[in-house]
Design a protein around this motif. Structure first.
Motif, short mmCIF file in Angstrom:
data_model
loop_
_atom_site.label_atom_id
_atom_site.label_comp_id
_atom_site.label_asym_id
_atom_site.label_seq_id
_atom_site.Cartn_x
_atom_site.Cartn_y
_atom_site.Cartn_z
N GLY A 211 -2.35 7.53 -6.63
CA GLY A 211 -2.44 6.58 -5.52
C GLY A 211 -3.07 7.22 -4.30
O GLY A 211 -2.77 8.37 -3.96
N LYS A 212 -3.94 6.50 -3.65
CA LYS A 212 -4.65 7.03 -2.49
C LYS A 212 -4.09 6.40 -1.20
O LYS A 212 -3.77 5.22 -1.18
CB LYS A 212 -6.15 6.75 -2.60
CG LYS A 212 -6.81 7.46 -3.77
CD LYS A 212 -8.30 7.17 -3.80
CE LYS A 212 -8.98 7.90 -4.98
NZ LYS A 212 -10.44 7.63 -5.03
N PRO A 213 -4.00 7.19 -0.16
CA PRO A 213 -3.52 6.63 1.12
C PRO A 213 -4.52 5.64 1.70
O PRO A 213 -5.74 5.78 1.54
CB PRO A 213 -3.37 7.87 2.01
CG PRO A 213 -4.30 8.87 1.42
CD PRO A 213 -4.31 8.62 -0.05
N THR A 214 -4.00 4.66 2.36
CA THR A 214 -4.80 3.65 3.06
C THR A 214 -4.29 3.55 4.49
O THR A 214 -3.23 4.11 4.82
CB THR A 214 -4.67 2.27 2.38
OG1 THR A 214 -3.31 1.79 2.58
CG2 THR A 214 -4.98 2.35 0.90
N ASP B 268 0.82 -1.21 0.00
CA ASP B 268 0.00 0.00 0.00
C ASP B 268 0.85 1.26 0.00
O ASP B 268 0.47 2.28 -0.60
CB ASP B 268 -0.93 0.01 1.22
CG ASP B 268 -2.08 -0.97 1.07
OD1 ASP B 268 -2.04 -1.81 0.14
OD2 ASP B 268 -3.03 -0.90 1.87
N TRP B 269 2.01 1.20 0.65
CA TRP B 269 2.88 2.37 0.68
C TRP B 269 3.41 2.70 -0.71
O TRP B 269 3.39 3.85 -1.14
CB TRP B 269 4.04 2.13 1.65
CG TRP B 269 4.91 3.33 1.85
CD1 TRP B 269 4.67 4.40 2.65
CD2 TRP B 269 6.17 3.58 1.21
NE1 TRP B 269 5.70 5.32 2.57
CE2 TRP B 269 6.64 4.84 1.69
CE3 TRP B 269 6.95 2.88 0.30
CZ2 TRP B 269 7.85 5.39 1.28
CZ3 TRP B 269 8.16 3.42 -0.11
CH2 TRP B 269 8.60 4.67 0.37
N SER C 259 -0.77 2.24 4.31
CA SER C 259 0.24 3.18 3.82
C SER C 259 0.53 4.25 4.87
O SER C 259 1.68 4.68 5.04
CB SER C 259 -0.20 3.82 2.50
OG SER C 259 -1.32 4.69 2.69
N ARG C 260 -0.51 4.69 5.58
CA ARG C 260 -0.29 5.67 6.65
C ARG C 260 0.55 5.09 7.78
O ARG C 260 1.40 5.77 8.37
CB ARG C 260 -1.63 6.17 7.18
CG ARG C 260 -2.34 7.15 6.23
CD ARG C 260 -3.51 7.83 6.92
NE ARG C 260 -4.62 6.91 7.12
CZ ARG C 260 -5.62 6.74 6.26
NH1 ARG C 260 -5.65 7.43 5.14
NH2 ARG C 260 -6.59 5.88 6.52
N TRP D 109 4.14 5.23 6.64
CA TRP D 109 4.72 6.55 6.83
C TRP D 109 5.03 6.81 8.30
O TRP D 109 6.04 7.44 8.63
CB TRP D 109 3.78 7.63 6.29
CG TRP D 109 3.82 7.78 4.80
CD1 TRP D 109 2.82 7.52 3.92
CD2 TRP D 109 4.93 8.24 4.02
NE1 TRP D 109 3.24 7.78 2.62
CE2 TRP D 109 4.52 8.23 2.67
CE3 TRP D 109 6.22 8.66 4.34
CZ2 TRP D 109 5.38 8.62 1.64
CZ3 TRP D 109 7.08 9.04 3.31
CH2 TRP D 109 6.66 9.02 1.98
N VAL E 175 2.07 1.74 -3.58
CA VAL E 175 0.94 2.13 -4.42
C VAL E 175 0.56 3.59 -4.16
O VAL E 175 0.23 4.33 -5.09
CB VAL E 175 -0.28 1.21 -4.15
CG1 VAL E 175 -1.54 1.76 -4.80
CG2 VAL E 175 0.01 -0.20 -4.67
N SER E 176 0.65 4.02 -2.91
CA SER E 176 0.28 5.40 -2.58
C SER E 176 1.24 6.41 -3.19
O SER E 176 0.90 7.59 -3.35
CB SER E 176 0.23 5.59 -1.05
OG SER E 176 1.53 5.56 -0.48
N LEU E 177 2.45 5.97 -3.53
CA LEU E 177 3.43 6.86 -4.14
C LEU E 177 3.19 7.08 -5.63
O LEU E 177 3.66 8.07 -6.20
CB LEU E 177 4.86 6.31 -3.95
CG LEU E 177 5.38 6.20 -2.52
CD1 LEU E 177 6.77 5.60 -2.52
CD2 LEU E 177 5.38 7.56 -1.82
#
Length: 267
Positions: free
Chosen positions: A78-81, A69-70, A84-85, A88, A72-74
């Motif tokens: 890409g949307k944060p999930t 997810d991290w 992914s949060r 970070w 993909v978010s980049l």
């Protein structure tokens, strides 16, 4: 190193790395208690590698999902999930210990390894852990972790460079102060240990690569295996029972250990 020394030191590292009682303190004190010579840089690297493999394997599903997810978010669009949060948050929480570790490396490796320092940090962090657990509302879960919380926990982790503090102990205490449940505080601490231990292994490995220390591969392999088994077992049972038993037993142990160290030093 003889077989008994390998077993004792590997199990100490494996059992104490993820308990809030300080693996560094126990490893530093072990030669005083058992009369061993220093185990050397290579063995320290091996047992830390064993604990790293244990935490990565135990949390493999979370780590894979978080990395996926991290990344993909980049990507564009890409949307944060939540995963992914969390990724970070772990990155941010790792930065303070990296910076401080580079700045005070010599201080940590020499002046701060004294038994007096270990006794003081063992007692003080034991009191902090008890207070944090006692006053915590324990109503927040790991999904509510934000960057502000991550930075607070990361700064706390940097303090754990002082021997006897306990990386897991002070990060769990910090999360409890912020109102996280015991399980959430422990889980984030364990996930945070992955980049931290990895950085430590790379840092120590760099020194080992340029040193002339003899490498005994059989000793290292056994150290990796034993610390891996001990660490994996510790993580499993700690997460399973921590909500029920709380932090008080570990705080009491720390107070007892600190008192014993002071007794040997001054009585």
């Amino acid at each position: 190193m003889d077989l008994i020394q390998i077993i004792i030191l590997a199990l100490i590292q494996g059992f104490t790395e993820f308990l809030p009682i300080s693996s560094s303190a126990h490893l530093i004190l072990a030669p005083y208690v058992f009369g061993y010579a220093d185990q050397g840089l290579a063995f320290d690297l091996a047992v830390h590698l064993g604990t790293l493999l244990a935490v990565v394997l135990y949390f493999r599903h979370e780590v894979i999902a978080m990395l996926h997810d991290w990344f993909v978010s980049l990507a564009p669009g890409g949307k944060p999930t939540p995963n992914s949060r969390l990724g970070w948050a772990i990155i941010l929480a790792t930065i303070p210990v990296m910076v401080v570790g580079v700045l005070i490396k010599d201080l940590v490796e020499h002046q701060l390894r004294a038994p007096q320092v270990i006794a003081a940090t063992t007692i003080l962090i034991g009191l902090l852990l008890w207070w944090a657990d006692y006053q915590s509302k324990r109503n927040r879960h790991i999904g509510s972790m934000n960057l502000k919380d991550a930075l607070f926990i990361g700064v706390a982790q940097a303090i754990a460079l002082i021997p006897g503090t306990s990386r897991s102990g002070i990060t769990m205490a910090a999360a409890l102060i912020l109102g996280y449940t015991r399980e959430a505080a422990s889980r984030f601490s364990f996930l945070l240990s992955i980049p931290t231990i990895l950085a430590s292994v790379i840092w120590v490995g760099k020194d080992l690569f340029i040193s002339e220390e003899a490498v005994h591969w059989g000793d290292l392999g056994l150290g990796i295996l034993l610390s891996f088994v001990a660490a994996y077992t510790t993580i499993h049972f700690f997460l399973r029972f921590i909500e029920r038993i709380g932090m008080a037993p570990f705080a009491i142990y720390r107070l007892f250990l600190g008192a014993v160290i002071l007794g040997f030093l001054y009585l």
